[in-house]
Design an enzyme around this catalytic site. Structure first.
Site, mmCIF file in Angstrom:
data_model
loop_
_atom_site.group_PDB
_atom_site.id
_atom_site.type_symbol
_atom_site.label_atom_id
_atom_site.label_comp_id
_atom_site.label_asym_id
_atom_site.label_seq_id
_atom_site.Cartn_x
_atom_site.Cartn_y
_atom_site.Cartn_z
ATOM 1 N N LYS A 1 6.782 11.608 -9.324
ATOM 2 C CA LYS A 1 5.773 12.665 -9.188
ATOM 3 C C LYS A 1 6.157 13.750 -10.201
ATOM 4 C CE LYS A 1 2.238 14.553 -7.024
ATOM 5 N NZ LYS A 1 0.858 14.018 -6.988
ATOM 6 N N ASP B 1 6.249 -0.261 2.655
ATOM 7 C CA ASP B 1 5.376 -0.597 3.793
ATOM 8 C C ASP B 1 3.974 -0.962 3.292
ATOM 9 O OD1 ASP B 1 7.409 0.010 5.659
ATOM 10 O OD2 ASP B 1 5.968 0.907 7.046
ATOM 11 N N TYR C 1 15.960 12.540 2.160
ATOM 12 C CA TYR C 1 16.623 12.025 3.358
ATOM 13 C C TYR C 1 17.969 12.685 3.619
ATOM 14 C CZ TYR C 1 13.474 8.062 4.152
ATOM 15 O OH TYR C 1 12.412 7.268 4.448
#
Ligand code: NAD
Ligand code: IPM
Ligand code: MN
Length: 360
Positions: free
Chosen positions: A187, A247, A137
């Protein structure tokens, strides 16, 4: 009488609809608690772009400097998708300006709403600790570079070890205090940042021997959250993974409209930004049918965190849970109630709970 200062940033789309509902509940709870709330309002996102061309204007920044806590609705919408500055940039700039590196996003299947969960055993509850001011971001360099006959585009995933450590440590402390397990999601099979993330988590595990720690790759975690969510209690993960997985938990509990969140800088009693997990929902904006639960719960977290009033926090949480169990429900939960009808129900339940307590 204690007086608390609150800055409200309604934002765009359903943002003003759900924050108005949450503020009405907050006012009733404040009245019962015998404390006053002094509210101020400011622009952010698309609305701020329309006013001043800037999604995070200096006037809003000045008001944040003075605020004890900030409540946000949502930002964004198709109207500004092609604008040179996007509404979302205002929200990101604000999180960074306020130094809010931890985003706590609890989820649970509410009693009475089990049928809305895709789960066979609809008993999921947990919390996502999302790192909020690093990663893809905010990393530099970023942007487009025009090449002969082509275009190169770059986003940078950047973290300092200290930034990784503070969010994982916060999640460990929460897991220890609440006797829960911790899953660190990364990851590490691909990303260097995730390898350091895993090293830091393992190192911190030495300090928290009583907290069971599991590592999961983000892709597998997404699958397992759907199939076996009961394995997940406290999840800690970097910014983008946390955005996506939270979400997903909205889907698990039946609606994104049910999730509230706290964006904080570590220590209770400090200033935070409290925001529902959902966005501006342009598809339903202006219709008066948005589910205000996420905003109401965010207001509850605000009261508990920034104003150290846990009883008032629980009063809102209880009234919301009772209202969800009994209905009426907004359309995202399969009902036909308006935001207004649901809000009145919650307010009535706050009053009933206070009355019940007086009697007992
Ligand atoms: P969204 O969260 O706005 O909506 C996704 C779906 O969930 C839609 O179908 C919407 O109707 C439904 N939904 C969301 N909240 C609801 C509620 N309270 N009650 C009932 N239904 C609800 O996500 P999107 O459509 O991908 O994004 C729309 C805009 O919002 C974009 O500009 C995006 O960048 C922005 N956004 C902002 C925030 C924020 O301000 N914190 C968060 C997410 C997305
Ligand atoms: C959220 C939103 C924001 C994010 C966007 C609007 C910048 O999706 O709060 O989850 O990605 O953090
Ligand atoms: Mn999101």
């Amino acid at each position: 009488m204690a007086t608390h200062q609150l800055l409200v940033l309604p934002g765009d789309g359903i943002g003003p609809e759900v924050t108005e509902a949450a503020m009405r509940v907050l006012d009733v709870v404040a009245e019962f608690g015998g404390w006053a709330v002094e509210k101020d309002e400011a622009d952010i996102g698309g609305r701020a772009i329309d006013q001043s061309g800037d999604p995070f204007p200096s006037d809003t920044r000045r008001k944040i400097d003075k605020a004890e806590a900030v409540m946000l609705g949502a930002v964004g919408g198709p109207r500004w998708d092609q604008a040179p500055k996007r509404p979302e940039a205002g929200l990101l700039a604000m999180r960074q300006y306020m130094g809010l590196w931890a985003n706590l996003r609890p989820f649970r299947v509410f009693p009475g709403l089990e049928h809305l969960s895709p789960l066979k055993n609809a008993a999921a509850s947990g919390i996502v600790f999302r790192e909020l001011t690093g990663g893809l971001y905010f990393g530099e360099p970023r942007g487009r570079r025009f090449l002969p006959g082509d275009l190169e585009v770059v986003d940078t995933l950047r973290y300092r070890q200290s930034e990784i450590r503070r969010i994982i440590e916060l999640a460990f402390q929460y897991a220890r205090d609440n006797h829960l397990t911790l899953t660190s999601v990364d990851k590490a099979n691909v990303l260097e940042s995730s390898r350091v993330w895993r090293e830091v988590a393992n190192e911190l595990a030495q300090q928290f021997p009583d907290v069971p720690l599991t590592h999961r790759y983000v892709d597998a975690a997404a699958m397992e959250l759907v199939l076996n969510p009961e394995r997940y209690q406290v999840i800690v993960t970097e910014n983008l993974f946390g955005d996506i997985l939270s979400d997903l938990t909205g889907g698990l509990v039946g609606s994104l409209g049910l999730l509230g969140s706290s964006s904080v800088a570590g220590t209770p009693g400090t200033r935070g930004l409290f925001e529902p997990v959902h966005g501006s929902a342009p598809d339903i904006a202006g219709k008066g049918i948005a589910n205000p639960t996420g905003a109401m719960l965010s207001a509850a977290y605000l009261i508990g965190w920034s104003w150290s009033q846990p009883e008032a926090q629980h009063l809102i949480e209880e009234a919301v849970a009772e209202s969800l169990a009994e209905g009426p429900h907004t359309p995202d939960l399969g009902g036909t109630a308006s935001t207004e009808e649901f809000t009145q129900t919650v307010i009535q339940r706050v009053k009933n709970i206070v009355q019940r307590r007086k009697i007992s």
